[in-house]
Write an enzyme that holds these catalytic residues in place. Structure first.
Site, PDB file in Angstrom:
ATOM      1  N   GLY A  28      63.697 -72.247   8.696  1.00  0.00           N
ATOM      2  CA  GLY A  28      64.548 -70.988   8.914  1.00  0.00           C
ATOM      3  C   GLY A  28      66.060 -71.483   9.395  1.00  0.00           C
ATOM      4  O   GLY A  28      66.437 -72.784   9.495  1.00  0.00           O
TER       5      GLY A  28
ATOM      6  N   GLY B 297      59.779 -72.372   8.375  1.00  0.00           N
ATOM      7  CA  GLY B 297      59.806 -70.808   7.714  1.00  0.00           C
ATOM      8  C   GLY B 297      59.600 -70.892   6.254  1.00  0.00           C
ATOM      9  O   GLY B 297      58.997 -69.975   5.901  1.00  0.00           O
TER      10      GLY B 297
ATOM     11  N   GLU C 145      58.496 -79.442  13.918  1.00  0.00           N
ATOM     12  CA  GLU C 145      59.236 -78.711  14.987  1.00  0.00           C
ATOM     13  C   GLU C 145      59.280 -79.419  16.569  1.00  0.00           C
ATOM     14  O   GLU C 145      59.877 -79.334  17.149  1.00  0.00           O
ATOM     15  CB  GLU C 145      58.548 -77.229  15.227  1.00  0.00           C
ATOM     16  CG  GLU C 145      58.899 -76.184  14.148  1.00  0.00           C
ATOM     17  CD  GLU C 145      58.014 -76.331  12.942  1.00  0.00           C
ATOM     18  OE1 GLU C 145      58.289 -75.593  11.897  1.00  0.00           O
ATOM     19  OE2 GLU C 145      56.956 -77.120  12.876  1.00  0.00           O
TER      20      GLU C 145
ATOM     21  N   ASP D  10      55.394 -72.867  14.086  1.00  0.00           N
ATOM     22  CA  ASP D  10      55.153 -71.581  14.298  1.00  0.00           C
ATOM     23  C   ASP D  10      54.862 -70.856  12.855  1.00  0.00           C
ATOM     24  O   ASP D  10      54.158 -71.559  11.816  1.00  0.00           O
ATOM     25  CB  ASP D  10      56.351 -70.886  14.780  1.00  0.00           C
ATOM     26  CG  ASP D  10      57.868 -70.990  13.970  1.00  0.00           C
ATOM     27  OD1 ASP D  10      57.887 -71.744  13.329  1.00  0.00           O
ATOM     28  OD2 ASP D  10      58.563 -69.959  14.398  1.00  0.00           O
TER      29      ASP D  10
END
Length: 345
Positions: free
Chosen positions: A65, A113, A136, A144
């Protein structure tokens, strides 16, 4: 300026091209919203029998992301970061529940992402250029974009290992771990797209071009991963790695000691809970955790150290695992005052 994501109806398929090659096709909020709208339209269009998603350029499918945006927005407190995560998680859920075949051509780097817009589809195609990671914990975040659901469903303790360490996998390892459904040489991808566009059945088209990815290096350490990452706490896992004495154990222990203690504790509990939850509840749980992240310290410090200043020397707070108390962890997992994310919005 060329669009950040391109959409084309080519014969029988809807073709999505993530189009930020200079940024390794990292997702922006605009890309998430545009993909959602296109996918919803194609889901009810009888002329579209499948969706194919790929990345522009030679290096990446999608490297994650827009981390710098999330950092800056979170620091400013303008709500943009939480809006991004909300819409990204809605897109992940749409892909997971998509009524038609969704084929991700993961030809290059895929992280964060990018995993969220590939791993939840019906088919995940690796090539010799594939490089997968969920890194992450190294920037004060947690794995996530549906990692809560798919990581604990990988074989043995592979998902715990990947989520905590951020280890990188190439194509054969992705096939071995069940992340990739097929291996197709990069040079054969255009031909695969044309087969699908011509209306060939997805499984038949893939079978015509898929080959053996070869031996998986991770296989040599699978028994060790399942044994050493079986602890019910990060402290127990680290103690097992320290006691093991092997080169692999030492390397993993050293890696964990560079990660955010808070992120590692969030991640282990996240994956433990995710093993028992359906996909939608996993996404709601992730949204709860993002709210702890934006009001905390480590995400901003991790992004500073890795992406902004690039000194690779984050100063985590708390700095030690034992200082990340159960109260801190429990608060992050509690339902926020405004309630859980509405995934249908």
């Amino acid at each position: 300026m060329e669009a950040e994501v391109l959409f084309e109806q080519r014969g029988a398929i809807g073709l999505i091209t993530l189009n930020r090659p200079k940024a390794l096709n990292a997702l922006t909020l605009g890309m998430c919203l545009a993909m959602r709208d296109a996918l919803k339209a194609w889901a009810v269009d009888p002329a579209v029998t499948a969706v194919v998603v790929r990345g522009a350029g030679e290096k990446a499918f999608c490297a994650g992301g827009d981390i710098r945006f999330l950092h800056d927005s979170g620091k400013a407190g303008d709500g943009g970061a939480l809006q991004f995560w909300a819409d990204e998680y809605r897109l992940n859920t749409l892909i997971k529940r998509y009524p038609k075949p969704y084929i991700a051509l993961v030809d290059g780097i895929v992280m964060g992402g990018g995993v969220g817009v590939s791993a939840h589809g019906s088919h995940w195609v690796a090539t010799e250029k594939t490089l997968f990671a969920m890194p992450e914990t190294g920037i004060g975040l947690f794995p996530d974009v549906g990692g809560t659901y798919f990581l604990p469903r990988l074989p043995g303790k592979v998902g715990i290992y990947l989520g905590l360490t951020g280890a990188r996998l190439k194509a054969a390892d992705c096939v071995h771990a069940g992340i990739a459904s097929h291996f197709v040489p990069s040079a054969a991808l255009d031909g695969l797209v044309e087969r699908l566009a011509a209306g060939e059945a997805v499984d038949a088209a893939l079978a015509a071009v898929a080959t053996d990815a070869g031996p998986a290096p991770i296989d040599a350490n699978r028994a060790a991963i399942d044994r050493l990452f079986a602890g019910d706490s990060v402290e127990a896992i680290l103690a097992a790695l320290d006691a093991d004495g092997s080169d692999f154990g030492k390397a993993q222990a050293a890696t964990l000691r560079t990660k955010s203690p808070t992120s590692m504790k969030f991640t282990l509990r996240q994956l433990q809970e995710g093993a028992r939850l359906d996909f939608e509840d996993c996404m709601r749980l992730e949204y709860r955790l993002t709210q702890a992240i934006v009001t905390g310290h480590d995400f901003y410090e991790g992004v500073r150290a890795v992406i902004i200043d690039k000194d690779q020397a984050p100063r985590w707070q708390p700095a030690a695992l034992e200082e990340v108390t159960p109260a801190i962890v429990n608060a992050a997992f509690a339902t926020p005052p405004q309630g859980d994310l509405d995934l249908a919005a």
